[in-house]
Design a protein around this motif. Structure first.
Motif, PDB file in Angstrom:
ATOM      1  N   LEU A   1      -4.384   9.812  -2.028  1.00 26.71           N
ATOM      2  CA  LEU A   1      -4.054  11.173  -1.619  1.00 26.71           C
ATOM      3  C   LEU A   1      -2.660  11.227  -0.990  1.00 26.71           C
ATOM      4  O   LEU A   1      -1.842  12.084  -1.339  1.00 26.71           O
ATOM      5  CB  LEU A   1      -5.108  11.676  -0.633  1.00 26.71           C
ATOM      6  N   PHE A   2      -2.375  10.296  -0.076  1.00 24.82           N
ATOM      7  CA  PHE A   2      -1.070  10.308   0.578  1.00 24.82           C
ATOM      8  C   PHE A   2       0.039   9.911  -0.389  1.00 24.82           C
ATOM      9  O   PHE A   2       1.164  10.412  -0.299  1.00 24.82           O
ATOM     10  CB  PHE A   2      -1.071   9.380   1.791  1.00 24.82           C
ATOM     11  N   GLU A   3      -0.253   8.999  -1.319  1.00 25.50           N
ATOM     12  CA  GLU A   3       0.765   8.572  -2.272  1.00 25.50           C
ATOM     13  C   GLU A   3       1.084   9.642  -3.310  1.00 25.50           C
ATOM     14  O   GLU A   3       2.061   9.524  -4.051  1.00 25.50           O
ATOM     15  CB  GLU A   3       0.322   7.282  -2.971  1.00 25.50           C
ATOM     16  N   ALA A   4       0.283  10.702  -3.344  1.00 29.66           N
ATOM     17  CA  ALA A   4       0.575  11.818  -4.250  1.00 29.66           C
ATOM     18  C   ALA A   4       1.778  12.622  -3.768  1.00 29.66           C
ATOM     19  O   ALA A   4       2.352  13.405  -4.526  1.00 29.66           O
ATOM     20  CB  ALA A   4      -0.645  12.736  -4.373  1.00 29.66           C
TER      21      ALA A   4
ATOM     22  N   SER B   1       1.859  20.355  -2.072  1.00 28.90           N
ATOM     23  CA  SER B   1       0.968  20.534  -3.215  1.00 28.90           C
ATOM     24  C   SER B   1      -0.174  21.446  -2.818  1.00 28.90           C
ATOM     25  O   SER B   1      -0.520  21.558  -1.638  1.00 28.90           O
ATOM     26  CB  SER B   1       0.389  19.192  -3.687  1.00 28.90           C
ATOM     27  N   THR B   2      -0.772  22.054  -3.813  1.00 30.09           N
ATOM     28  CA  THR B   2      -2.034  22.737  -3.580  1.00 30.09           C
ATOM     29  C   THR B   2      -3.141  21.699  -3.661  1.00 30.09           C
ATOM     30  O   THR B   2      -2.939  20.583  -4.159  1.00 30.09           O
ATOM     31  CB  THR B   2      -2.272  23.827  -4.629  1.00 30.09           C
ATOM     32  N   VAL B   3      -4.312  22.069  -3.202  1.00 31.24           N
ATOM     33  CA  VAL B   3      -5.451  21.155  -3.287  1.00 31.24           C
ATOM     34  C   VAL B   3      -5.762  20.847  -4.750  1.00 31.24           C
ATOM     35  O   VAL B   3      -6.073  19.700  -5.102  1.00 31.24           O
ATOM     36  CB  VAL B   3      -6.675  21.772  -2.570  1.00 31.24           C
TER      37      VAL B   3
ATOM     38  N   MET C   1     -11.450  16.244   2.126  1.00 33.06           N
ATOM     39  CA  MET C   1     -10.516  15.297   2.735  1.00 33.06           C
ATOM     40  C   MET C   1      -9.340  16.027   3.372  1.00 33.06           C
ATOM     41  O   MET C   1      -8.939  15.732   4.504  1.00 33.06           O
ATOM     42  CB  MET C   1     -10.019  14.305   1.678  1.00 33.06           C
ATOM     43  N   VAL C   2      -8.775  16.980   2.638  1.00 38.62           N
ATOM     44  CA  VAL C   2      -7.627  17.723   3.143  1.00 38.62           C
ATOM     45  C   VAL C   2      -7.999  18.496   4.406  1.00 38.62           C
ATOM     46  O   VAL C   2      -7.252  18.504   5.398  1.00 38.62           O
ATOM     47  CB  VAL C   2      -7.066  18.675   2.069  1.00 38.62           C
TER      48      VAL C   2
ATOM     49  N   ARG D   1      -6.915  16.865  11.869  1.00 33.52           N
ATOM     50  CA  ARG D   1      -6.401  15.764  12.677  1.00 33.52           C
ATOM     51  C   ARG D   1      -4.882  15.781  12.790  1.00 33.52           C
ATOM     52  O   ARG D   1      -4.308  14.974  13.525  1.00 33.52           O
ATOM     53  CB  ARG D   1      -6.848  14.426  12.070  1.00 33.52           C
ATOM     54  N   GLY D   2      -4.214  16.653  12.045  1.00 27.59           N
ATOM     55  CA  GLY D   2      -2.763  16.740  12.109  1.00 27.59           C
ATOM     56  C   GLY D   2      -2.041  15.803  11.165  1.00 27.59           C
ATOM     57  O   GLY D   2      -0.809  15.735  11.171  1.00 27.59           O
ATOM     58  N   TRP D   3      -2.770  15.062  10.330  1.00 27.53           N
ATOM     59  CA  TRP D   3      -2.144  14.151   9.385  1.00 27.53           C
ATOM     60  C   TRP D   3      -1.570  14.915   8.189  1.00 27.53           C
ATOM     61  O   TRP D   3      -0.620  14.460   7.569  1.00 27.53           O
ATOM     62  CB  TRP D   3      -3.139  13.103   8.900  1.00 27.53           C
ATOM     63  N   LEU D   4      -2.169  16.048   7.873  1.00 34.34           N
ATOM     64  CA  LEU D   4      -1.636  16.973   6.882  1.00 34.34           C
ATOM     65  C   LEU D   4      -1.522  18.343   7.547  1.00 34.34           C
ATOM     66  O   LEU D   4      -2.128  18.580   8.598  1.00 34.34           O
ATOM     67  CB  LEU D   4      -2.551  17.071   5.649  1.00 34.34           C
TER      68      LEU D   4
END
Length: 269
Positions: free
Chosen positions: A17-20, A28-30, A47-48, A54-57
């Motif tokens: 997911l992060f490497e996308a 990106s959209t979901v 996941m998103v 959590r603030g990661w995305l």
């Protein structure tokens, strides 16, 4: 570690997911993330949602997903090249003020150059390179410097790969590239006019740790004119000063962040 029904781990999907996200795919959209990763849409959506919490995305007003501030904070705090950047940037700033063009700091990650710092200007020659961009080892001045001083097994692995030609000046013959690498080692610098982009010349010098190992490359990108050669002494001088500062601070991070080769995602040099 928790796994999905197909045997894939949760961590593996999180990494995908992060490497996308990349230099050319910053949001990106979901649905796009699902298509790009091959992870089912409902799973990506869950996941998103949790990563945003959590603030990661983070999500913008258009519901597009970006890397979050919390992720940037964590990575910045623990970045392995942090001290290298901190030491080099003041000298890069002086060099940039003198030449008014792009100045880069790059390290080797696997079979690519990873740009970890960049200084630029609106009037500088065109370049798609930016911080976190990647360049090929065989076709960029910083890449040639890092490859010339890489372990023998890394050199052989790169020489065994198909070497992409970007312009007529790109060296794609393994035997000829060996000669180029030998010349770079002897000269202590790489001077590369039109290697990836016909309008640009790149100059790079190695940066050595206190133990003498090459840990990074300092490079500049200039217009491809006859006067570009006049900038070689300035780049050399800045490189010498950075090396002295690195030795004084006993900075010892090695240039290799990862030995895992990745597909080339190159910018215009």
């Amino acid at each position: 570690m928790a796994r999905y029904s197909n045997g894939e781990s949760v961590l593996s999907r999180l990494a995908r997911l992060f490497e996308a996200f990349g230099p050319e795919t910053r949001s990106s959209t979901v649905s796009e993330l699902s298509e790009r990763t091959g992870i089912p849409l409902p799973t990506v959506s869950r996941m998103v949602a949790e990563l945003v919490e959590r603030g990661w995305l983070q999500r913008d007003a258009d519901r597009r997903v970006w890397i979050g501030v919390r992720m940037w904070e964590m990575v910045s705090r623990a970045a392995p090249m942090r001290e290298l950047s901190r030491t080099a940037v003041p000298f890069m700033t002086e060099l940039h003020a003198r030449i008014g063009q792009h100045v880069h700091l790059g390290v080797r990650e696997g079979h690519e150059v990873l740009i970890i710092e960049q200084l630029s200007a609106p009037v500088a020659v065109r370049s798609a390179v930016s911080t976190a961009s990647r360049l090929p080892l065989h076709a960029s001045a910083p890449g040639l410097v890092l490859l010339a001083h890489a372990p023998a097994d890394v050199q052989e692995a790169v020489l065994a790969e198909p070497l992409r030609g970007y312009t007529p000046h790109t060296v794609t013959d393994p035997r000829a590239l060996r000669t180029v690498l030998s010349r770079v080692r002897r000269a202590g610098a790489a001077y590369c006019p039109g290697l990836i982009d016909p309008v640009a010349t790149s100059i790079a010098v190695p940066l050595r740790a206190a133990d003498g190992q090459v840990m990074a490359a300092l490079s500049v990108v200039l217009p491809n004119t006859e006067s570009a050669t006049a900038m070689v002494p300035a780049v050399r001088a800045a490189g010498v000063r950075i090396c002295r500062a690195l030795a004084d601070r006993r900075v010892s991070e090695l240039a290799v962040i990862s030995e895992d080769p990745r597909p080339l995602r190159t910018g215009t040099l």
